[in-house]
Design an enzyme around this catalytic site. Structure first.
Site, mmCIF file in Angstrom:
data_model
loop_
_atom_site.group_PDB
_atom_site.id
_atom_site.type_symbol
_atom_site.label_atom_id
_atom_site.label_comp_id
_atom_site.label_asym_id
_atom_site.label_seq_id
_atom_site.Cartn_x
_atom_site.Cartn_y
_atom_site.Cartn_z
ATOM 1 N N GLU A 258 0.879 -1.184 0.000
ATOM 2 C CA GLU A 258 0.000 0.000 0.000
ATOM 3 C C GLU A 258 0.903 1.217 0.000
ATOM 4 O O GLU A 258 1.360 1.659 1.053
ATOM 5 C CB GLU A 258 -0.890 -0.003 1.254
ATOM 6 C CG GLU A 258 -1.815 -1.186 1.364
ATOM 7 C CD GLU A 258 -3.010 -1.088 0.413
ATOM 8 O OE1 GLU A 258 -3.129 -0.078 -0.313
ATOM 9 O OE2 GLU A 258 -3.809 -2.026 0.405
ATOM 10 N N CYS A 292 -2.572 9.246 2.216
ATOM 11 C CA CYS A 292 -2.232 8.630 0.925
ATOM 12 C C CYS A 292 -3.271 9.001 -0.125
ATOM 13 O O CYS A 292 -2.975 9.056 -1.313
ATOM 14 C CB CYS A 292 -2.131 7.119 1.074
ATOM 15 S SG CYS A 292 -3.568 6.397 1.866
HETATM 16 P P1 NAD Z 1 7.892 5.538 4.731
HETATM 17 O O1 NAD Z 1 7.973 4.764 3.463
HETATM 18 O O2 NAD Z 1 8.988 6.472 5.041
HETATM 19 O O3 NAD Z 1 7.785 4.540 5.984
HETATM 20 C C1 NAD Z 1 6.729 3.633 6.091
HETATM 21 C C2 NAD Z 1 7.163 2.440 6.933
HETATM 22 O O4 NAD Z 1 8.095 1.670 6.175
HETATM 23 C C3 NAD Z 1 7.863 2.803 8.238
HETATM 24 O O5 NAD Z 1 7.460 1.894 9.238
HETATM 25 C C4 NAD Z 1 9.342 2.631 7.891
HETATM 26 O O6 NAD Z 1 10.150 2.340 9.013
HETATM 27 C C5 NAD Z 1 9.277 1.456 6.938
HETATM 28 N N1 NAD Z 1 10.366 1.385 5.967
HETATM 29 C C6 NAD Z 1 10.870 2.391 5.224
HETATM 30 N N2 NAD Z 1 11.817 1.931 4.386
HETATM 31 C C7 NAD Z 1 11.905 0.596 4.608
HETATM 32 C C8 NAD Z 1 12.706 -0.441 4.057
HETATM 33 N N3 NAD Z 1 13.614 -0.179 3.110
HETATM 34 N N4 NAD Z 1 12.533 -1.714 4.510
HETATM 35 C C9 NAD Z 1 11.611 -1.981 5.455
HETATM 36 N N5 NAD Z 1 10.837 -1.029 6.033
HETATM 37 C C10 NAD Z 1 10.974 0.251 5.604
HETATM 38 O O7 NAD Z 1 6.470 6.315 4.714
HETATM 39 P P2 NAD Z 1 5.886 7.383 5.723
HETATM 40 O O8 NAD Z 1 6.574 8.694 5.510
HETATM 41 O O9 NAD Z 1 5.812 6.837 7.094
HETATM 42 O O10 NAD Z 1 4.370 7.491 5.187
HETATM 43 C C11 NAD Z 1 3.974 8.268 4.103
HETATM 44 C C12 NAD Z 1 3.856 7.441 2.845
HETATM 45 O O11 NAD Z 1 2.993 6.322 3.052
HETATM 46 C C13 NAD Z 1 3.224 8.219 1.709
HETATM 47 O O12 NAD Z 1 3.900 7.909 0.529
HETATM 48 C C14 NAD Z 1 1.791 7.714 1.679
HETATM 49 O O13 NAD Z 1 1.145 7.879 0.449
HETATM 50 C C15 NAD Z 1 1.997 6.277 2.030
HETATM 51 N N6 NAD Z 1 0.780 5.662 2.559
HETATM 52 C C16 NAD Z 1 0.094 4.799 1.749
HETATM 53 C C17 NAD Z 1 -1.097 4.249 2.189
HETATM 54 C C18 NAD Z 1 -1.878 3.321 1.313
HETATM 55 O O14 NAD Z 1 -2.749 2.634 1.830
HETATM 56 N N7 NAD Z 1 -1.630 3.256 0.018
HETATM 57 C C19 NAD Z 1 -1.572 4.541 3.474
HETATM 58 C C20 NAD Z 1 -0.829 5.409 4.285
HETATM 59 C C21 NAD Z 1 0.354 5.963 3.806
#
Ligand code: NAD
Length: 499
Positions: A258, A292
């Site tokens: 997601e 998102c």
């Molecule tokens: P992020 O990608 O920085 O982090 C999200 C999660 O992923 C965190 O728990 C982080 O620790 C983990 N993470 C990051 N890189 C990783 C890796 N290489 N390996 C394993 N884990 C990793 O995102 P954010 O800033 O917390 O959230 C915002 C983003 O999330 C936006 O792009 C938003 O659109 C998206 N989002 C999508 C949905 C959806 O349902 N499509 C819902 C909510 C947020």
């Protein structure tokens, strides 16, 4: 703001969180409301992650044998406990993620709703009986529990995303290991304590059925790469998805991704413009542009462009920005300095590409980052318009032909949510048939999905689906069973093999 640390302490104590978990650790935790540090949270090290996955595997082996409706009882109790904790948990969401109170409460309500959904589902995990070509045979599909479900979640839905996954995973007979965002560990600790109360009331849930691993990317990566995790549901940026998807594929693990969105709204000449104005305003400015499903691109028909932009600018100028604990505001803070800097970079790039920017300036100073939402009139879909910037920036563009603008709308990498405002049924249907997003709406905005529908998006949004409809199937494995109750052994497709 003096007292916020004390309030957090009271909330966490009230929710039953062990003080040592958030006072004796090494991960600093901040509130975006003031930017101040409010906790030092314990993080999971390699050994504790390994132990958690062992316990989760053992918990799965026991839990999968519990009848599904009984598993539903645990989720019913979880829903009960969430109802009791709603106000405190919502307040904590406001303090830790910066959401205004009604959105904080809405997020916890979403957890309760998915629990209700999952309880009903626990009596409906059914498969098919399929006509067989062989006499005296019966063929059917049966759904079985899958294994350990890993959940990685983003900061902007710090609690609901866990619930979307956990409620379904648990009724489906799986155990759950959750790695929340390192920016929102306190709400995760609170949710884990709420779950523990539900499990205690349930009585005989296996130990380690739902576990929490606090940490950064490395902790997330440990779930990605560990073969004990049968399904990884990862919510976050497309950048994160690009890192985890190939690694999951390399070990043939199941994935629900997601990821980011770049959501568009089309306002057609026949639209109810008051409705459109409210839908666009909430979609673009709500949650300070940090959903998102936030509306990021707006396509206005030439015939209504000038009037609509004038009204939108008035709405943008009137909206209250500030600390949601101190006043009646609609737009709270950005999560941190990096979010503010990314916003300013995108606005500079938009200007360089010919955009006319209204708003976007910082409100106040210090360690928190409040901004006025920005509206940017663009000459075309170029530069930063093509990408998600996780901040309240709405790019506005003109169109005169519906088919051309639908193609333009689809011509970005993400494919999460989309909508059209129109009272012309032909336009509405043309849009619904052609939008390439996982969510396509008519006469409502892009954000604010209900749990009853499958939630997720296409293309670089990752293709995953969570929550309602038949999303539960991803949390189970399917077996096709054929039973021969005759005394012959006919082979399929008429193959003969006489010995
Ligand atoms: P992020 O990608 O920085 O982090 C999200 C999660 O992923 C965190 O728990 C982080 O620790 C983990 N993470 C990051 N890189 C990783 C890796 N290489 N390996 C394993 N884990 C990793 O995102 P954010 O800033 O917390 O959230 C915002 C983003 O999330 C936006 O792009 C938003 O659109 C998206 N989002 C999508 C949905 C959806 O349902 N499509 C819902 C909510 C947020």
């Amino acid at each position: 703001m003096a007292g916020i640390g004390e309030e957090i302490g009271n909330l966490l104590d009230g929710l039953g969180v062990d003080r040592r978990a958030w006072t004796e650790g090494s991960l600093p935790s901040f509130t975006p409301l003031t930017g101040e540090q409010v906790a030092m949270v314990r993080v999971a090290d390699t050994a504790s992650i390994d132990a958690a996955l062992d316990t989760a595997t053992a918990a799965f082996r026991a839990w999968r044998r519990v009848p599904a409706p009984r598993r539903g009882e645990l989720v019913r109790l979880l829903g009960d406990e969430l109802r009791a904790a709603k106000d405190d948990l919502a307040r904590l969401v406001t303090i830790e993620a910066g959401k205004v109170p009604s959105e904080g409460a809405g997020e916890v309500q979403e957890m309760i709703d998915i629990c209700d959904f999952a309880v009903g589902l626990s009596r409906q995990l059914y498969g098919l009986t399929i006509a067989t070509e062989r006499p005296g045979h019966r063929m059917m599909e049966v759904w079985h529990p899958l294994g350990v479900v890993g959940v990685i979640s983003a900061f902007n839905f710090p609690v609901a995303v866990w619930a979307w996954n956990a409620a379904l995973a648990l009724v489906c007979g799986n155990s759950v290991v959750w790695k929340p965002s390192e920016k929102t560990p306190l709400t995760a600790l609170a949710v884990q304590a709420v779950f523990a109360r539900a499990a205690a009331r349930f009585g005989d849930a296996p130990a380690g059925l739902s576990q929490l691993l606090i940490g950064g990317r490395d902790a997330g990566a440990a779930l990605v790469d560990d073969k004990r995790v049968a399904l990884l549901s990862a919510t976050g940026s497309t950048r994160m998805g690009r890192s985890v998807a190939p690694r999951l594929a390399a070990r043939f693990a199941r994935a629900i991704l997601e990821l980011g969105g770049n959501n568009g709204v089309i306002v057609a000449p026949s639209a109810d413009l008051d409705l459109a104005l409210r839908g666009v305003a909430f979609g673009a400015m709500g949650t300070a542009g940090q959903r998102c499903t936030t509306t990021r691109r707006l396509f206005l028909h030439d015939s209504i462009y000038d009037g609509f932009v004038a009204k939108l600018k008035a709405a943008y100028a009137s909206v209250g920005v500030g600390n949601p604990l101190e006043g009646d505001v609609l737009v709270g803070p950005l999560i941190d300095r990096a979010a503010y800097e990314a916003m300013q970079e995108a606005l500079a790039a938009a200007k360089a590409a010919g955009g006319m920017v209204t708003g976007g300036e910082r409100v106040g100073e210090g360690a928190s980052f409040y901004v006025r939402p920005a509206l940017v009139e663009m000459p075309g879909q170029v530069g930063p318009v093509l990408d998600e910037t996780f901040a309240p920036i709405l790019y506005v563009m003109r169109y005169d032909d519906l088919d051309v603008v639908i193609d333009l709308h689809n011509d970005v990498a993400a494919g999460l949510s989309s909508s059209i405002f129109t009272t012309d049924v032909r336009e509405a249907e043309r849009f619904l048939a052609a939008s390439d997003c996982g969510i396509a709406n008519v006469n409502l905005g892009t954000s604010g999905a209900e749990i009853g529908g499958a939630f997720g998006g296409e293309k670089e949004t990752g293709g995953g689906r969570e929550s309602g409809s038949d999303s539960w199937r991803q949390y189970m494995r399917r077996a096709t069973n054929t039973i021969n109750y005759s005394d012959a052994l006919p082979l399929a497709q008429g193959v003969s093999f006489e010995i």
